[in-house]
Each structure stands twice: as structure tokens, then as C-alpha cells.
Design an enzyme around this catalytic site. Sequence first.
Site: not given
Length: 325
Positions: A81, A83, A165, A167, A235, A241, A281
Site C-alpha cells: 500500500n 498510500k 483501512h 486511515e 492491521e 506506521g 510496520s
Amino acid sequence: MAVVSTSLASQLSGPKSATSHCPQFSGLRRSCSKLDHSLSLSSTQSLIQNVDSHLRLSSSRRGCRGVVTMAGTGKFFVGGNWKCNGTKDSISKLISDLNSAKLEADVDVVVAPPFVYIDQVKNSLSDRIEIAAQNSWIGKGGAFTGEISVEQLKDIGCKWVVLGHSERRHVIGEDDEFIGKKAGYALSQNLGVIACIGELLKEREEGKTFDVCFQQMKAFADAVPSWDNVVIAYEPVWAIGTGKVATPQQAQEVHIAVREWLKKNVSAEVASKTRIIYGGSVNGSNCAELAKQEDIDGFLVGGASLKGPEFATIVNSVTSKKVAA
């Protein structure tokens, strides 16, 4: 990829008790000390079916699958991904690195570039790697400013879309039902879905990891017409991140719980065949140990997917998987 599971009963009777794993799984179980080591198989199944924030599964209780072929393909799955990262020049360099990388054959490899670079990537990346989008609209296109339709994604060669996701959930504000509807429409148009689930740090600390993941799973299950073209990506939001990574045992514990949820709420066949991948990560240093876990069927990779050689290392971590013919 055939994967041989150890039976639930034999795991419970083995030398490692559920209680002995408590320190590694802080936040997942509040009352693991109450687990009875002499639980029968039937009572264990009952516990699994009634999981809540007061009683959590132990990763030592593995094994719902037996001998299976993951998702009918027999392949590990690794998605990158990208992003909101990249320029034409940096993406050209990344594509060059990926095209020259030696990738294990028994892995489905997918990358998700920003929308504006999908065409560039599609036209220059090796056919060995498929293209995913990072989002799609809830239905057919039209007067929806700023959105991208499934039909448009298919038109430019996308095979997959990443939906749910963290985010999109926690920054953009998409809720479970909205995400489920997106997934349902994408699948109805034969676009594969990488369906993301995962808990916030606060939710983990409050013992709500499974509650959150199951609620997100239900939203997908309520909307999808078929699970044949779905990959679930677990996730944990606190690991995305941040440089923090769930231990292999922590990740495995959630993966087996999600698989049990599918078994109970969808079907044993779907539970057996659906690939559940880990994100958070993941990098070239930790991927091999994570890949060894029985119910980790691949990875969804963020930052490390922007580095061609490291992404190749993650793809090739499939060699760490225990495989039986």
C-alpha cells in the site's frame, strides 16, 4: 499452499498452557487466569463461540483448518500500500527495482499506487505484480465529486481494491456499514477486495480487540455476495506506521480468532480458504518470523513497500512458511 494444523485438543493438552502466554497478550484477555487447563474440546469450542472482552483466546489454541489450500490458489498474498506517496520519478525507480527483483513464484503480489499513478504503474510494471486501488465508491459512478468508481478501476486494469483501512476509518471517518457496502459493490463487479480490520490502542488496552474486529467483520459479512475474492487484512491501528509490531503470537491470536468467527458466522469452508494477512510496520527484518505463524497467510505492507528490495524480501518470506505436501 497446504498448511497442516495441530488439533485444538492436542494444543490444550500440551505443555504450554493458555495462562503461560498471558504476559505476551496484554490487552486481549482480562481473565486468562480463569481458563481451566482441563477444558474439554467441546467446552473450548463453546468458549470460542462466546468470546467477549472478558475472556480471550490463547494463541496456543491453534488449528481450525486441518489441511487446506488457501483461497483456492495455494498462494501466500503480499500487498504493498503506497498510500499518498510518490512522484513520477520516484515511482519509476520503484517500478524498476520491482521489475528486477526475484520473487518467489507461489505468492500473489499486489501493489496499490495513488490513483494518479495507477496508469503509469500498470503500463510499466511487470505482469507478475497485480494492481490495486486504495479506495472505491459505494456504487456505480456519477455525480460524486472526487470519487473513483469500480468500473473506472477495472477499466485501467486494477484487480483489487483496499477497503476499510484504518486511515479511511479514523481519519476520513468511514463507518463499518459504509465500508461493507463498498466491498459488496466491488465484489459484485468482480473486483477483489482487501478487507482491512483492526483495533485502536485504547481498544486493545480495554480488552476490546476481538469485539472491534468481529464488528468490522460482520459489516463485511452482511454486505459481500461471496468470499471467493476477499483477502482479510488484520492491521492493529497502533502498529501502522508507528514502528511497533504485534508479536507473531499476538498476530496469530487475532488471526485464529477471526478464522473462528468466519467458521461460526459464514461457513467452515470460507474459514478454511480465506486468506488472512497481517499489516502493521511489517519490514524485511520481522517478516520471516511473522510468516511462520500458521494463520498468517501474507502481509499488507505500508512504508516498506516503497523500497523495492525490502518489499521483495517480504514477498519471499513465504519460504519461512511451514508447508506440507
